[in-house]
Enzyme design. Structure first.
Site, PDB file in Angstrom:
ATOM      1  N   LYS A 167       0.912  -1.244  -0.050  1.00  0.00           N
ATOM      2  CA  LYS A 167       0.132  -0.114   0.021  1.00  0.00           C
ATOM      3  C   LYS A 167       0.960   1.311  -0.032  1.00  0.00           C
ATOM      4  CE  LYS A 167      -3.775  -0.328   2.639  1.00  0.00           C
ATOM      5  NZ  LYS A 167      -4.236  -0.514   3.984  1.00  0.00           N
TER       6      LYS A 167
ATOM      7  N   ARG B  65      -2.862   3.752   8.377  1.00  0.00           N
ATOM      8  CA  ARG B  65      -3.289   2.416   7.796  1.00  0.00           C
ATOM      9  C   ARG B  65      -2.206   1.506   7.610  1.00  0.00           C
ATOM     10  NH1 ARG B  65      -4.476   4.750   2.080  1.00  0.00           N
ATOM     11  NH2 ARG B  65      -6.126   2.863   1.648  1.00  0.00           N
TER      12      ARG B  65
ATOM     13  N   GLY C 145      -8.128  -6.768   4.672  1.00  0.00           N
ATOM     14  CA  GLY C 145      -8.909  -6.800   6.033  1.00  0.00           C
ATOM     15  C   GLY C 145      -8.398  -7.382   7.089  1.00  0.00           C
TER      16      GLY C 145
ATOM     17  N   MET D 182      -5.249  -6.835   8.898  1.00  0.00           N
ATOM     18  CA  MET D 182      -4.925  -6.077   9.720  1.00  0.00           C
ATOM     19  C   MET D 182      -5.581  -4.617   9.795  1.00  0.00           C
ATOM     20  SD  MET D 182      -0.771  -6.313   8.913  1.00  0.00           S
ATOM     21  CE  MET D 182      -1.075  -6.077   7.234  1.00  0.00           C
TER      22      MET D 182
ATOM     23  N   ARG E 272      -3.695  -1.668  -6.098  1.00  0.00           N
ATOM     24  CA  ARG E 272      -3.013  -2.808  -6.152  1.00  0.00           C
ATOM     25  C   ARG E 272      -3.077  -3.732  -7.168  1.00  0.00           C
ATOM     26  NH1 ARG E 272      -6.023  -4.602  -0.810  1.00  0.00           N
ATOM     27  NH2 ARG E 272      -8.069  -4.774  -1.734  1.00  0.00           N
TER      28      ARG E 272
ATOM     29  N   HIS F  41     -16.432  -7.561   1.932  1.00  0.00           N
ATOM     30  CA  HIS F  41     -15.163  -8.583   2.489  1.00  0.00           C
ATOM     31  C   HIS F  41     -15.517  -9.711   2.060  1.00  0.00           C
ATOM     32  CE1 HIS F  41     -13.881 -11.357   5.593  1.00  0.00           C
ATOM     33  NE2 HIS F  41     -12.808 -10.579   5.549  1.00  0.00           N
TER      34      HIS F  41
ATOM     35  N   SER G 200      12.340 -43.239 -15.623  1.00  0.00           N
ATOM     36  CA  SER G 200      11.189 -42.587 -14.804  1.00  0.00           C
ATOM     37  C   SER G 200      11.136 -42.563 -13.642  1.00  0.00           C
ATOM     38  CB  SER G 200       9.819 -42.993 -15.365  1.00  0.00           C
ATOM     39  OG  SER G 200       8.837 -42.339 -15.031  1.00  0.00           O
TER      40      SER G 200
ATOM     41  N   ASP H  11       7.539 -43.913  -4.293  1.00  0.00           N
ATOM     42  CA  ASP H  11       8.323 -44.827  -3.539  1.00  0.00           C
ATOM     43  C   ASP H  11       9.658 -44.217  -3.322  1.00  0.00           C
ATOM     44  OD1 ASP H  11       6.898 -47.268  -3.163  1.00  0.00           O
ATOM     45  OD2 ASP H  11       6.550 -47.180  -5.363  1.00  0.00           O
TER      46      ASP H  11
ATOM     47  N   CYS I 138       7.098 -39.488 -12.634  1.00  0.00           N
ATOM     48  CA  CYS I 138       5.765 -39.884 -12.856  1.00  0.00           C
ATOM     49  C   CYS I 138       5.147 -40.070 -11.404  1.00  0.00           C
ATOM     50  CB  CYS I 138       5.484 -41.141 -13.599  1.00  0.00           C
ATOM     51  SG  CYS I 138       6.372 -42.527 -12.833  1.00  0.00           S
TER      52      CYS I 138
ATOM     53  N   TYR J  93      10.547 -34.773 -19.245  1.00  0.00           N
ATOM     54  CA  TYR J  93       9.169 -34.468 -19.083  1.00  0.00           C
ATOM     55  C   TYR J  93       8.785 -34.793 -17.708  1.00  0.00           C
ATOM     56  CZ  TYR J  93       8.794 -39.515 -18.910  1.00  0.00           C
ATOM     57  OH  TYR J  93       8.827 -40.911 -18.548  1.00  0.00           O
TER      58      TYR J  93
END
Ligand code: ADP
Ligand code: MG
Ligand code: MG
Length: 917
Positions: A23, A92, A101, A103, A338, A454, A800, A805, A868, A888
């Protein structure tokens, strides 16, 4: 003071959000690009951290604050605590990460008995003065002095009731004066001291309160839930901003706006405003605001200014903005901006459109979307053919359909949610305190407040369905029910809400799966242009393959053949195979399974052509296909009782008529022979189950170990893959099958399986008169396979990583026990950052992977390597996989869009990758 803790809006570095908070940084930046921001300054997050550590403000800070206040006095010509033209400010909060909202903020600070009189004189408006005053006392009382809202609200409502007034705007100056007096009394009673009159005392208390709110329960919960680490945001800044007033009359207003529609992404200004109101009123949902396009009629000139502000913000930030503004007597001020939080569909659409408008690059378009956000697009929608009429309608505040039991407060929602129930949180309006209820609920429904209330903002951020401002619903929290016309909704009644339309239904409405939009396809197409990792799917059926293709899979990285065995009509054949006493009878059973598996593969390869399909040979221990020991014992016992009963019947009949040799019809069907056969079979199974019993089956006789003890099973599977390949080749299809061996620990295992493959290949090629093109490879899921990777690569054309496991093996955790027993604790107290079964453990498992890839590629430079395990669909894991140059990742179909985007991110962000080794 050596460290500079305070930065004026003219001075602060708009890029330094860590220091100034989002902010504060944006207030500085907006001031510096010439937008109309009220004068002010930022007290940095460093000051906050120092304060939290030492429990007092840094030395000299308040002195510095005074200097900056004096500068504001010079610019505005007003005086803080002064006689004429009193200066009021807001204090603020705002950290590096926006936590809407979570804080605290205090408005109208600087009011006391004296300045109030001056304010009234200066404005000539006592109503306005007392309104500002009572708001200040309550907010300050709550935030800085810890007095609960209810203490004030009770008086407020009482005055309204006595005056016979419904809406706050109808209160006149005298009412508000009375309320202020009552509020001052509340403060005296609750704190034992009068309300602070000294404005610098007020300011100091407010700064401390804002800093303290960083460690408030709401904020801490929020950071935990959204995994906001200290690196992302540490401490809050305190922004001191000159007050401007949207509540000085009907030429005043306050509003919140989005530069684009956050629900759909459409390129249009979106938002809401309230005439004659102060900031909080819009967000709090106390009055239902008007849509921004009405401002075009009500205040055309200001609407034009607002549109200009919107364009400037987008041109500057090159990102959709969510901004707050106030109109004071015909002058527009911007109070905050923002990056807009939008749902996934809107993010995707704005990305694609902003590239086409030339506002941003493709890289930016990809990077601005968090891959995980796409998950929302895979959320269900209400069945469009639904005929059930809605019960009520509110504002469509956050899309997606949700269904669950209605609850009226956040605690109940949290409790029932924990117990695994789907709930919809129904409130009049929500407050930041309700946040834990949001986490637990499927959807949120409010009877008051607008699309920027809100509830709406928080739900959108979470990707939860939300319908807001359904004003026909009357909520009665105390008696735990709500009423819509004649209809009563009790706690626990099932309701469905559609956050895309705002419609509310009684009961459960069926939902349909979402589709991949054209914009998403465009975006993911761009992702593929950048990504180096390919994304494959874990899929076992032709339907699964089609779904994976629709999501853009470039192959199947894991087809688990045992899933094919488990189908209902095949299980008996599999059981026969397991029960077989010798290789010959096992071969006979396998012969029946063979054509079925071959057919499966033909379909799967055809669906996926020309992409690769990696078929894993049988992996789970055999006992998984048999009933449990306990179940079998039960069944045998029952059968034996039945056998005895039949014997009893026969004896009875024989006794009664000495001539009967056979039983009457009903008993003939199930004669003793049938029963005893059944018993024999079950006993055989039971014996087998006992033979197969293992203390720790997941570390037992499974994977390639089965292939070693029962070569005929692996051979049958290899034959069905290769014959399916031959059949497809005959059809002229270009396919790319791969055979993968699970649980390998030594090259010797792989060598034997490769021999089976060679044998079957030769037979098949001769039979079909063609040469087969396929790959042979291994899973890497044991630690030993990692250390022997160099040798394995002599035989395997691809690796792979089976990281489920491999993670168990690396940690020596059994997943079920870990996740049910100690892992949550490990995560909670910070012994482990993540659940390694969800997020790839880069520091341990990842290092093994890296080493394995190096060993493997040393032997065979072109070795294809993929992953995988479940972690293959997780963005953070994907980044690591990119870093160690895997070819991949393979994941479940619905995660493919996420993985494709993450793969592009991994490439685009590779320069900032942090290596843990
Ligand atoms: P939050 O972070 O919860 O949005 P803010 O600090 O933005 O809290 O303030 C809450 C409300 O008060 C907003 O609507 C904001 O626009 C309004 N507000 C804050 N400061 C001022 C000011 N100086 N003048 C007028 N309105 C203000
Ligand atoms: Mg705000
Ligand atoms: Mg495995």
């Amino acid at each position: 003071m050596t460290t500079q803790y305070i930065f004026s809006f003219q001075q602060g570095d708009g890029k330094n959000k860590a220091l100034l908070g989002g902010k504060g940084a944006n207030l500085c930046e907006m001031t510096q690009i010439g937008l109309n921001v009220p004068p002010g300054f930022v007290i940095s997050t460093e000051a906050c951290l120092d304060y939290l550590q030492h429990h007092r403000l840094p030395d000299g800070l308040m002195n510095d604050v005074r200097h900056h206040m004096q500068e504001i006095e010079r610019t505005t010509g007003k005086t803080f605590g002064g006689k004429s033209q009193p200066l009021l400010v807001s204090v603020r909060s705002g950290s590096a990460i926006s936590m809407p909202g979570m804080m605290d903020t205090i408005l109208n600070l600087g009011l006391n008995r004296e300045t109030l009189q001056d304010l009234i004189e200066a404005t000539g408006d006592p109503r306005f003065g007392f309104d500002a005053y009572r708001r200040f006392i309550q907010l300050f009382g709550k935030v800085a002095l810890g007095i609960p809202d209810e203490k004030f609200d009770a008086h407020f409502e009482e005055v309204k009731r006595q005056a016979g007034i419904k809406a706050d705007v109808a209160l006149d100056a005298d009412h508000l004066k009375e309320i202020s007096e009552l509020f001052l009394q509340v403060v005296r009673e609750e704190t034992g001291r009068p309300f602070p009159e000294d404005v610098y005392e007020q300011l100091e208390l407010a700064i401390k309160a804002v800093f303290d709110s960083w460690m408030g329960r709401r904020a801490v919960d929020y950071r935990r839930e959204f995994r906001v680490t200290e690196k992302m945001a540490n401490g809050t800044a305190a922004n001191i901003v000159t007050m401007v007033f949207g509540n000085m009359g009907n030429d005043c207003a306050t509003g919140v706006g989005f530069t684009r529609n956050p629900g759909t992404g459409a390129n249009e200004m979106y938002g809401e405003y309230l005439v004659n109101a102060q900031g909080e009123d819009v967000v709090a949902g106390i009055r239902t605001p008007k849509p921004v396009h009405e401002l075009a009629k009500e205040m055309p000139d200001l609407y034009r200014q607002l549109s200009e502000l919107r364009n400037k913000l987008e041109q500057h930030y090159r990102e959709a903005q969510d901004f707050e503004y106030t109109i004071e007597r015909g002058v527009l001020y911007c109070l905050q901006t923002r990056n807009a939080k939008m749902n996934a569909a809107a993010m995707v659409r704005t990305s694609v459109e902003m590239v086409k408008e030339g506002l941003i690059s493709k890289e930016r378009a990809l990077l601005r979307i968090n891959p995980e956000l796409l998950e929302q697009l895979l959320h269900p929608q209400l069945d469009p053919h639904n005929k059930i009429p809605p019960l009520a309608q509110g504002l469509p505040a956050s899309p997606g359909a949700a269904c669950g039991k209605c609850v009226f407060d956040a605690d109940t929602a949290a409790m029932m949610g924990k117990a695994g129930e789907a709930v919809i949180l129904l409130r009049e309006e929500t407050k930041p305190e309700d946040i834990h209820g949001f986490f637990a609920a499927q959807g949120i429904l409010t009877s008051r407040g607008g699309k920027t209330s809100h509830a709406a903002v928080v739900a959108r951020g979470m990707g939860k369905a939300c319908v807001a401002g359904a004003e026909d619903i009357r909520v009665d929290v105390r008696s735990r029910r709500a009423q819509v016309g004649e209809v009563l909704i009790h706690e626990g009644d099932i309701i469905t809400i559609d956050g895309g339309t705002g419609l509310i239904y009684l009961g459960e409405i069926p939902t349909v799966a979402p589709t991949v939009s054209e914009e998403l396809q465009t975006l993911l197409g761009w992702a593929d242009e950048y990504a180096e990792l390919k994304v494959h799917a874990n899929a076992d059926t032709p339907e699964g393959a089609k779904k994976a293709l629709a999501y853009g899979a470039a192959g199947i990285g894991l087809c688990r053949t045992e899933r094919m065995f488990n189908a209902k009509e095949r299980l008996p054949l599999v059981i026969d195979m397991i029960l077989a006493e010798d290789p010959e009878s096992r071969a006979a059973a396998l012969e029946k399974l063979f054509p079925i598996q071959r057919e499966d593969f033909v379909k799967l390869f055809t669906a996926m052509a020309p992409f690769p399909v990696t078929v894993r040979l049988l992996d789970p221990p055999m006992h998984e296909f048999l009933p449990s020991e306990h179940q079998l014992e039960d069944e045998i016992q029952a059968l034996k009782k039945y056998e005895t009963m039949i014997k009893g019947q026969r004896v009875t009949l024989e006794t009664l008529s000495g001539h009967l040799t056979t039983l009457p019809a009903p008993f003939d069907l199930l004669n003793e022979e049938v029963i005893s056969k059944a018993i024999a079979k079950k006993e055989l199974m039971l014996k087998k189950v006992r033979d197969l019993y293992e203390v720790n089956p997941m570390l037992g006789h499974r994977g390639v170990r089965l292939g070693m003890s029962y070569p005929e099973i692996y051979k049958m599977q290899i034959r069905s893959v290769l014959e399916a390949a031959a059949l497809c080749a005959q059809q002229g299809l270009k396919i790319a099958p791969e055979i993968m061996v699970p649980q390998v620990i030594t090259a010797e295992e792989l060598k034997r399986v490769k021999e089976y493959v060679a044998e079957v290949r030769q037979e098949t090629e001769t039979r079909y008169g063609l040469t087969l093109d396929f790959k042979f490879g291994t899973m890497i899921e044991t630690v030993r396979a990692c250390t022997r990777a160099g040798q394995l690569a002599e035989l395997a054309e691809f690796f792979s990583f089976g990281t489920n496991d491999l993670t168990q093996a690396t940690f020596s955790f059994s997943r079920e026990d870990a996740e049910n027993k100690f892992l949550p604790l490990y995560n909670e107290v910070g012994l482990l950052e993540d659940n390694p079964f969800e997020v790839l453990d880069v520091k341990g498992v990842g290092q093994l992977m890296k080493m394995t890839a190096e060993f493997g590629r040393h032997t065979r430079p072109g070795l294809k390597i993929g992953i995988c395990g479940e972690q293959g669909g997780h963005p953070q894991s994907i980044r690591f996989c990119h870093h160690i140059k895997l070819d991949y990742v393979s994941c479940s179909a619905p995660r493919i869009p996420i993985a494709r985007l993450a793969a592009a991110h991994a490439k685009l962000l590779e320069h900032e990758f942090f290596n843990h080794s």
